[in-house]
Scaffold this motif. Structure first.
Motif, PDB file in Angstrom:
ATOM      1  N   ARG A 166      -0.058   4.066  -2.775  1.00 25.89           N
ATOM      2  CA  ARG A 166      -0.395   5.454  -2.422  1.00 25.89           C
ATOM      3  C   ARG A 166       0.549   6.434  -3.135  1.00 25.89           C
ATOM      4  NH1 ARG A 166       0.417   8.623   3.360  1.00 25.89           N
ATOM      5  NH2 ARG A 166       0.021  10.682   2.481  1.00 25.89           N
ATOM      6  N   LEU A 216      -5.861   4.345   1.778  1.00 23.05           N
ATOM      7  CA  LEU A 216      -4.431   4.083   1.694  1.00 23.05           C
ATOM      8  C   LEU A 216      -3.651   4.906   2.717  1.00 23.05           C
ATOM      9  CD1 LEU A 216      -4.145   4.029  -2.199  1.00 23.05           C
ATOM     10  CD2 LEU A 216      -3.784   2.064  -0.682  1.00 23.05           C
ATOM     11  N   ASN A 219      -4.492  -4.164  -4.108  1.00 24.06           N
ATOM     12  CA  ASN A 219      -3.475  -3.187  -4.510  1.00 24.06           C
ATOM     13  C   ASN A 219      -3.108  -3.325  -5.983  1.00 24.06           C
ATOM     14  OD1 ASN A 219      -3.307  -1.908  -2.037  1.00 24.06           O
ATOM     15  ND2 ASN A 219      -1.723  -3.297  -1.268  1.00 24.06           N
ATOM     16  N   HIS A 232       0.821  -1.216   0.000  1.00 22.57           N
ATOM     17  CA  HIS A 232       0.000   0.000   0.000  1.00 22.57           C
ATOM     18  C   HIS A 232       0.853   1.263   0.000  1.00 22.57           C
ATOM     19  CE1 HIS A 232       0.551  -1.393   4.170  1.00 22.57           C
ATOM     20  NE2 HIS A 232       0.677  -0.112   4.479  1.00 22.57           N
ATOM     21  N   TYR A 261      -5.825  -1.514  -7.835  1.00 22.87           N
ATOM     22  CA  TYR A 261      -5.576  -0.073  -7.795  1.00 22.87           C
ATOM     23  C   TYR A 261      -4.557   0.311  -8.872  1.00 22.87           C
ATOM     24  CZ  TYR A 261      -7.906   0.811  -3.265  1.00 22.87           C
ATOM     25  OH  TYR A 261      -8.814   0.971  -2.251  1.00 22.87           O
TER      26      TYR A 261
END
Length: 262
Positions: free
Chosen positions: A90, A188, A215, A86, A218
């Motif tokens: 982010r 996040l 993730n 993460h 994402y």
């Protein structure tokens, strides 16, 4: 493409987590391979300019490479490292949204942003870049005045970008995916800041594989977003090829297909 609905009506929803991860990684590897074309283009530009580059090029090039390397790390990480991906997600999301803001600006504003960002790097780091040039040489090549551009300590530390709420609200990634990405950015942040809600979330999920798959999902959206930004910035010279690669990437991720037939 309404990605939320697109995923809901695909074989992806019936696969187990290992199958989902395999498909997403295959899809991301395809995007990363295509993204290397931009790295090659940027390297050629540097070679032709004999490493004497304008500040806008340096900022864009370094920002793009950073997002690619963050994605590459998450795709190929092994073992317990998957639980901490993460952090990279982010950072990639922040970088991609800032890059979008940069691309939307006129040349004067782009120069201002890149000058400030390079000056921040100069102030913070004393190391050499990957080619062995000191930051002092870097500033000289870019014709930056230390007196004019070296940021002073302040509340925002001379940040030329809007806050993430503003960046997220104005990003086209929301329209493409039919998601409010600031909500996911907040999630996040909870994880990276070690706040209790984030820690509980990690523990409740129990199985790292679920967390890792999320993730990857994402990054699948973030990397597509970034590649589209690069194509726009270089005047859409790869538009048709990129469109095809993104379509193929979606098919790999959610249908497990290797081509667009059928």
């Amino acid at each position: 493409m309404d990605e939320k609905k697109y995923v809901a009506n695909t074989p992806f929803v019936s696969w187990n987590e290992k199958q989902r991860i395999q498909a997403l990684k295959s899809s991301l590897e395809l995007l990363l391979d295509f993204g290397e074309k931009y790295v090659e283009l940027f390297d050629l530009e540097k070679e032709q300019k004999n490493n004497t580059l304008n500040k806008g090029f340096v900022y864009f090039d370094q920002s793009y490479r950073h997002i690619v390397e963050l994605t590459r790390y998450v795709v190929f990480v092994e073992g317990r490292g998957k639980k901490f991906t993460h952090y990279m997600v982010r950072a990639a999301l922040e970088g991609s949204m800032r890059l979008e803001h940069y691309v939307k600006q006129n040349k004067e504003e782009q120069d201002k942003i890149s000058s400030i960002e390079i000056a921040r790097a100069v102030k913070i780091s004393q190391s050499d870049d990957q080619d062995g040039h000191s930051f002092a040489e870097w500033m000289q090549n870019l014709e930056l005045s230390p007196e004019e551009y070296t940021p002073q300590r302040s509340k925002k530390f001379f940040d030329p970008f809007p806050d993430m709420r503003t960046l997220a609200d104005s990003s086209f990634i929301n329209t493409v995916t039919n998601l409010d990405w600031y909500v996911h950015y907040e999630y996040l942040c909870e994880l990276t800041h070690g706040k209790l809600v984030g820690i509980i979330s990690l523990e409740q999920e129990g199985n790292t594989i679920i967390f890792y798959r999320r993730n990857l999902m994402y990054l699948h959206s973030i990397l597509k977003h970034t590649l589209l930004l690069v194509d726009k910035h270089i005047n859409f010279v790869t538009q048709d090829e990129l469109k095809h690669v993104i379509q193929l990437s979606d098919r790999k991720a959610f249908y497990g297909e290797n081509d667009l037939e059928g």
